[in-house]
Design a protein around this motif. Structure first.
Motif, PDB file in Angstrom:
ATOM      1  N   UNK A   1       0.857  -1.189   0.000  1.00 48.25           N
ATOM      2  CA  UNK A   1       0.000   0.000   0.000  1.00 48.25           C
ATOM      3  C   UNK A   1       0.887   1.229   0.000  1.00 48.25           C
ATOM      4  N   UNK A   2       0.938   1.948  -1.107  1.00 46.29           N
ATOM      5  CA  UNK A   2       1.849   3.083  -1.234  1.00 46.29           C
ATOM      6  C   UNK A   2       1.223   4.181  -2.080  1.00 46.29           C
ATOM      7  N   UNK A   3       1.634   5.407  -1.853  1.00 46.73           N
ATOM      8  CA  UNK A   3       1.024   6.575  -2.515  1.00 46.73           C
ATOM      9  C   UNK A   3       1.172   6.523  -4.032  1.00 46.73           C
ATOM     10  N   UNK A   4       2.404   6.257  -4.498  1.00 45.45           N
ATOM     11  CA  UNK A   4       2.653   6.381  -5.950  1.00 45.45           C
ATOM     12  C   UNK A   4       3.049   5.063  -6.604  1.00 45.45           C
TER      13      UNK A   4
ATOM     14  N   UNK B   1      -0.610   3.385  -6.530  1.00 43.58           N
ATOM     15  CA  UNK B   1      -0.168   4.318  -7.562  1.00 43.58           C
ATOM     16  C   UNK B   1      -1.026   4.222  -8.808  1.00 43.58           C
ATOM     17  N   UNK B   2      -1.509   3.013  -9.112  1.00 40.08           N
ATOM     18  CA  UNK B   2      -2.417   2.839 -10.251  1.00 40.08           C
ATOM     19  C   UNK B   2      -3.686   3.644 -10.030  1.00 40.08           C
ATOM     20  N   UNK B   3      -4.282   3.443  -8.840  1.00 36.99           N
ATOM     21  CA  UNK B   3      -5.558   4.102  -8.559  1.00 36.99           C
ATOM     22  C   UNK B   3      -5.384   5.618  -8.511  1.00 36.99           C
TER      23      UNK B   3
ATOM     24  N   UNK C   1      -4.373  -0.004   9.527  1.00 42.76           N
ATOM     25  CA  UNK C   1      -5.241   1.029  10.114  1.00 42.76           C
ATOM     26  C   UNK C   1      -4.557   2.392  10.208  1.00 42.76           C
ATOM     27  N   UNK C   2      -3.247   2.415   9.936  1.00 37.79           N
ATOM     28  CA  UNK C   2      -2.482   3.663  10.075  1.00 37.79           C
ATOM     29  C   UNK C   2      -1.322   3.632   9.102  1.00 37.79           C
ATOM     30  N   UNK C   3      -1.510   4.336   7.977  1.00 35.27           N
ATOM     31  CA  UNK C   3      -0.476   4.323   6.939  1.00 35.27           C
ATOM     32  C   UNK C   3       0.128   5.717   6.793  1.00 35.27           C
ATOM     33  N   UNK C   4       0.952   5.916   5.738  1.00 38.50           N
ATOM     34  CA  UNK C   4       1.682   7.175   5.574  1.00 38.50           C
ATOM     35  C   UNK C   4       0.756   8.397   5.581  1.00 38.50           C
TER      36      UNK C   4
END
Ligand SMILES: NC(=O)c1ccc[n+]([C@@H]2O[C@H](COP(=O)([O-])OP(=O)(O)OC[C@H]3O[C@@H](n4cnc5c(N)ncnc54)[C@H](O)[C@@H]3O)[C@@H](O)[C@H]2O)c1
Ligand SMILES: O=P(O)(O)OC[C@H]1O[C@H](O[C@H]2[C@H](O)[C@@H](O)[C@@H](O)O[C@@H]2CO)[C@H](O)[C@@H](O)[C@@H]1O
Ligand SMILES: [Mn+2]
Length: 443
Positions: free
Chosen positions: A111-114, A119-121, A283-286
């Motif tokens: 699960x990552x921003x880019x 990043x796809x979404x 439950x708590x990401x970047x």
């Protein structure tokens, strides 16, 4: 030092970004190098932009009284007459970034921003708003420069190139190589201003291949040896969140396996996805960490300016990376300086044995006609294989957006090194579709 340079109007699109108050500080610090007559702050969310408006207005009234300042939520006011758009939207805001970073974890995916499925979404969302922005800007002028940070830069840059192939005044930026070079300079104890690098890859998917200074001293082997034996820390480690400190240290892990070049921090998501998933908290990401750190700190400083008419006791915010890079790029274009940066440009033979239509990230210069990449030469099979796979993912993602094509979206996700399994690709695609109806549609 008075330079008497031509003055410009800029529009900050995404002015509700928590990074904008520091960007304003960079504009103030560089007012002689890049002087302005007018700054237009534009966002679709007046409430969020309003959290920082009193500060933005006060700091500019105090240190930049000659600049006209406008705040607007009207796209036409934002884009009808401006020389530069400094674009940094977060389409769907933190709410959607949370889905990007949390939903993939349900399937054991990064699960990552880019990067990865997030990043796809995010890329599908950003392309919609970015297309709308370019069309609006160009309805008024073909001359306005669009300098874009909106992520994921890899997808946005490739998509805008496909959508606006003849538009030569769109320049996508990433501050990560610039930021990493600040960290390298600190490790090597040399001034960053004198450092130059050679680099190749796609955005958030590349490697440093050389590092030297303007006096001709080479530092690459010294840095590579350091990183093979010492934890890699960012130049501003004391200000960074834990997740970023963990990210930097994983560069050391990468180099235990492959030490020919020095990777961007982002390559770890493609090499160690399982470990990263194991360490992730669904439950708590970047996005939560950024909200509770950078955003909270910036909103607190900005809140001090409400009702005030002097900056007494209020810190002027600046940023040595994000804002500084954007202003230095605008300066290099405005005055045709051909300063050197790590740039995002169409390959077109820079890497002869790689897809000519890909947007590659390489060293180059920026002048009045935009960015020009230095010729790099052929890349070895290991990197070629990695990049061709990643480019195919990027290209199919752009196709999926433009053609609203479900099958191409599924192919893109299945190709992505962080996904691979078509069952997981379909599951995460359908989940993302279910929460993205306001941003993108697939048939
Ligand atoms: N390219 C890079 O290296 C780099 C570096 C840092 C941040 N970024 C990107 O910059 C963007 C901003 O990130 P942030 O965390 O500073 O911002 P943020 O999340 O604090 O705020 C983003 C702002 O964009 C606004 N916005 C959303 N859609 C918009 C639209 N259509 N028009 C105008 N404004 C719109 C939101 O309302 C919000 O106020 C993100 O895309 C982020 O990924 C890129
Ligand atoms: O997780 P965030 O929102 O804090 O940052 C995401 C962005 O991270 C990179 O930019 C970083 C830079 O690499 C880092 O050293 C520091 O200076 O903050 C920057 C953001 O201003 C990356 O390049 C961006 O694409 C990410 O959006
Ligand atoms: Mn980036």
């Amino acid at each position: 030092m008075t330079m008497n340079r031509k003055k410009h109007t800029i529009t900050i699109a995404g002015a509700g970004s928590a990074r904008v108050p520091a960007l304003v500080g960079n504009l103030i610090e560089m007012k002689e190098r890049f002087p302005l007559t007018k700054i237009i702050f534009y966002d679709i969310d007046n409430e969020r932009m309003g959290k920082m408006q009193a500060y933005d207005e006060l700091v500019l009234k105090t240190y930049y009284p000659e600049a006209e300042v406008v705040f607007t939520t009207d796209m036409d006011v934002a884009y009808c007459h401006t020389d530069f758009v400094f674009c940094q939207m977060r389409v769907g805001k933190g709410e959607m970034r949370s889905y990007d970073e949390k939903m993939p974890l349900k399937y054991g995916l990064v699960g990552q921003e880019t990067c990865g499925p997030g990043g796809f979404s995010y890329g599908m969302r950003s392309l919609g708003a970015m297309k709308e922005m370019v069309e609006k800007v160009r309805s008024y002028s073909k001359d306005t420069w669009i300098l874009n940070y909106t992520n994921p830069a890899a997808i946005v840059a490739l998509g805008l190139d496909r959508l606006f192939p003849d538009d030569k005044r769109i320049l996508n930026l990433c501050d990560q190589p610039f930021s990493l070079m600040k960290s390298f300079a600190k490790i090597l104890e040399v001034p960053q201003e004198t450092l130059r690098a050679r680099y190749f890859g796609l955005n958030h998917f590349g490697w440093f291949t050389d590092l030297f200074d303007t006096a001709g001293n080479n530092y690459f082997d010294q840095l590579r040896d350091y990183l093979k034996n010492h934890d890699f820390k960012p130049f501003n480690a004391e200000q960074r969140s834990k997740s970023w400190l963990d990210t930097y240290v994983r560069v050391n892990k990468y180099m235990q396996y492959f030490d020919e070049y020095i990777p961007t921090t982002y390559l770890q998501y493609y090499f160690f996805p399982d470990e990263i998933v194991q360490e992730s908290n669904p439950h708590y990401t970047r996005v939560d960490e950024a909200r509770d750190s950078r955003e909270k700190e910036v909103f607190e400083v900005c809140g001090q300016a409400v009702g005030r008419d002097t900056m007494d006791g209020i810190t002027m915010l600046t940023n040595g990376v994000f804002g500084k890079l954007m202003v230095e790029v605008a300066e290099s274009i405005a005055y045709d300086l051909h300063n050197e940066f790590i740039v995002l440009v169409k390959n077109n033979g820079i890497i002869p044995n790689f897809e000519k239509d890909a947007i590659v990230e390489v060293a180059g210069t920026i002048g009045k006609n935009g960015a020009e990449g230095y010729y790099f030469g052929n890349i070895d099979m290991f990197y070629k294989g990695l990049m061709e796979n990643q480019y195919a993912y990027e290209s199919l993602t752009v196709d999926a957006f433009i053609e609203q094509d479900y099958k191409k979206a599924l192919e893109a996700l299945t190709l992505n090194r962080t996904v691979i399994d078509p069952e997981k690709a379909k599951a995460i695609l359908d989940d993302f579709q279910s929460v993205s109806k306001d941003y993108w549609v697939l048939k």
